[in-house]
Design an enzyme around this catalytic site. Structure first.
Site, PDB file in Angstrom:
ATOM      1  N   VAL A  58       0.842  -1.198   0.000  1.00 18.07           N
ATOM      2  CA  VAL A  58       0.000   0.000   0.000  1.00 18.07           C
ATOM      3  C   VAL A  58       0.874   1.244   0.000  1.00 18.07           C
ATOM      4  CG1 VAL A  58      -1.650   1.346   1.392  1.00 18.07           C
ATOM      5  CG2 VAL A  58      -1.912  -1.133   1.232  1.00 18.07           C
ATOM      6  N   ALA A 103       4.482   4.046   2.978  1.00 18.42           N
ATOM      7  CA  ALA A 103       4.037   2.800   2.336  1.00 18.42           C
ATOM      8  C   ALA A 103       4.177   1.663   3.333  1.00 18.42           C
ATOM      9  CB  ALA A 103       4.882   2.526   1.100  1.00 18.42           C
ATOM     10  N   LYS A 104       3.608   0.533   3.022  1.00 15.45           N
ATOM     11  CA  LYS A 104       3.774  -0.659   3.877  1.00 15.45           C
ATOM     12  C   LYS A 104       3.334  -1.876   3.084  1.00 15.45           C
ATOM     13  CE  LYS A 104       5.027  -1.562   8.202  1.00 15.45           C
ATOM     14  NZ  LYS A 104       5.923  -0.790   9.081  1.00 15.45           N
ATOM     15  N   GLY A 105       3.830  -3.031   3.496  1.00 11.03           N
ATOM     16  CA  GLY A 105       3.423  -4.266   2.838  1.00 11.03           C
ATOM     17  C   GLY A 105       3.282  -5.384   3.849  1.00 11.03           C
ATOM     18  N   ASP A 144      10.135  -5.572   8.735  1.00 13.15           N
ATOM     19  CA  ASP A 144       9.166  -5.287   9.797  1.00 13.15           C
ATOM     20  C   ASP A 144       8.968  -6.621  10.532  1.00 13.15           C
ATOM     21  OD1 ASP A 144       7.283  -3.015  10.755  1.00 13.15           O
ATOM     22  OD2 ASP A 144       5.947  -4.722  10.650  1.00 13.15           O
TER      23      ASP A 144
END
Ligand code: NAD
Length: 416
Positions: A58, A103-105, A144
């Site tokens: 995202v 952003a992140k996934g 993460d």
């Protein structure tokens, strides 16, 4: 019903918008993510079966630069959570004044159930599925929860093989041998340490006489536990997903780190002085500093009243819900918010990215000095705004972060 992580994000945006009198059109805009990709990841398991996993990437905002944010492997990951985490990255990069967006996934998987080969195939397929929306100029992932330097190396290799050349700048948190930065692994813990030191100075508290409780004993929790233990603080309790250990006189953190680094669970550690506790019990132990460093939504309206500490230092992203925030503020507990406290990781990730692009690498001393400068400058700014307006550190941090984003949107305008 507890709010979902993204509902928490929207609530936080409302609180700060009201406090700063933000244009309602902007408030509406900031509550949306720029893009969200959902991918299917089929993996041939070693026993011959086919397992299907779901993954996400995202971008919340790239208005100030390429997206930046970690990738999480966890059975609890979902799109809502990844949207929330991406939004928090926007605020964090903005607060630290880095030229990066949010952003992140994540992949919805229990990595403990996969062996190394399966994990590699999962990572490579996930990378291939999101390849069009990552890259040094687009979005730069990082580690993460349950991802590490090895996972970043697989991502970097998969991306590079597809591009036909080595592209180290596609991810940060890589091994040093392939373009990683010295000081990246402990950076989030280091940042927490610098911020805690500054906070103690403001409150006239002696750092080394503190009693500490830490939830989560991975990269973030383990590093800050180690730093504070070496400083002479009493780390009375730590936990991982298996449960926690408590000892009033202080745990031997060096031995516990050796134990967990070998892949063992804290609950299986044998020391007759230590009491086994649950993650819920850990949060209500009386201490000076409580450091949630596992997952979001841990301190909620249900348990906020039982928290007995002076400072909450948010190692995790989003560990305190807005309802809990209010209760803690009224109780006079200082909550040092995630976007400030755990910003050390993204800060050194930014240094890694800059070093990769320039192909020129810095020494550890320079990394730590520049990290300290950036994080303490953000801390001073946040502290000043919180004092001037008599608001929580979180609202102050958000005002600074959101103002920069709002200004950037104003300069760029709305396309077309
Ligand atoms: P990690 O995988 O290295 O460690 C996570 C720890 O939390 C482990 O000890 C794990 O057992 C524990 N845990 C997992 N699920 C749990 C649960 N349900 N209850 C209790 N404990 C649980 O991950 P990390 O990199 O240390 O990340 C921890 C938090 O810090 C996350 O919120 C992450 O988003 C945030 N964070 C990480 C970084 C970074 O650089 N790694 C930077 C900023 C913020």
């Amino acid at each position: 019903m507890e709010l979902s992580a993204f509902e928490v994000v929207k609530k936080q945006i409302d609180v700060v918008s009201e406090e700063m009198g933000l244009d309602p059109n902007l408030t509406k805009y900031l509550k949306r993510v720029e893009r969200a990709l959902i991918v299917t990841i089929p993996i041939k398991m070693d026993d011959g079966s086919l397992e299907i996993f779901e993954g996400y990437r995202v971008h919340h905002s790239t208005v100030r630069g390429p997206g930046k944010g970690g990738i999480r492997y966890s059975p609890e990951v979902n799109l809502d959570e990844v949207k929330a985490l991406a939004t928090w990255m926007t605020w964090k990069c903005s607060l630290l004044n880095l030229p990066l967006g949010g952003a992140k996934g994540g992949v919805c998987v229990d990595p403990r159930k996969l062996n190394k080969n399966e994990l590699e195939r999962l990572t490579r397929r996930y990378t291939s599925e999101i390849i069009n929306i990552i890259g040094p100029d687009i979005d730069i992932p990082a580690p993460d929860v349950n991802t590490n330097a090895q996972v970043m190396a697989w991502i970097m290799d998969t991306y590079s093989m597809n591009k036909g050349r080595s592209v180290p700048g596609v991810v940060t948190g890589k091994p040093i041998e392939i373009g990683g930065s010295v000081g990246r692994e402990p950076a989030t813990g280091m940042g927490l340490y610098f911020v805690l030191e500054a906070m103690c100075e403001k409150l006239n508290l002696e750092m080394n006489s503190h009693t500490i409780v830490i939830q989560g004993f991975g990269n973030v929790g383990g590093t800050i536990a180690d730093l504070l233990y070496k400083e002479g603080c009493k780390v009375m309790a730590v936990s991982d997903i298996s449960g926690g250990l408590y000892y009033f006189e202080g745990l031997e953190i060096d031995k516990l780190l050796e134990w967990t680094k070998e892949g063992n669970d804290l609950k299986d550690y044998k020391d007759e002085r230590y009491e086994l506790i649950t993650n819920d019990e850990l949060l209500s132990i009386e201490c000076n500093v409580l450091i949630p460093a596992a997952l979001e939504n841990q301190i909620t309206r249900k348990n906020a009243n039982s928290i007995k500490c002076e400072i909450i230092l948010e190692g995790a992203n989003g560990p305190v819900t807005p309802e809990a925030d209010k209760i803690l503020f009224d109780k006079g507990i200082h909550v040092v918010p995630d976007i400030l406290a755990n910003g050390g990781g993204v800060c050194v990730s930014y240094f890694e990215y800059v070093q990769d692009i320039r192909a020129y690498f810095w020494e550890l001393d320079r990394i730590n000095k520049e990290l300290k400068k950036i994080i303490l400058s953000a801390f001073e700014e946040v502290y000043k705004v919180s004092r001037e307006r008599n608001i929580s550190l979180r609202t102050a941090a958000y005002i600074i972060a959101v103002s920069r984003i709002a200004k950037a949107i104003e300069w760029r305008g709305i396309f077309p």
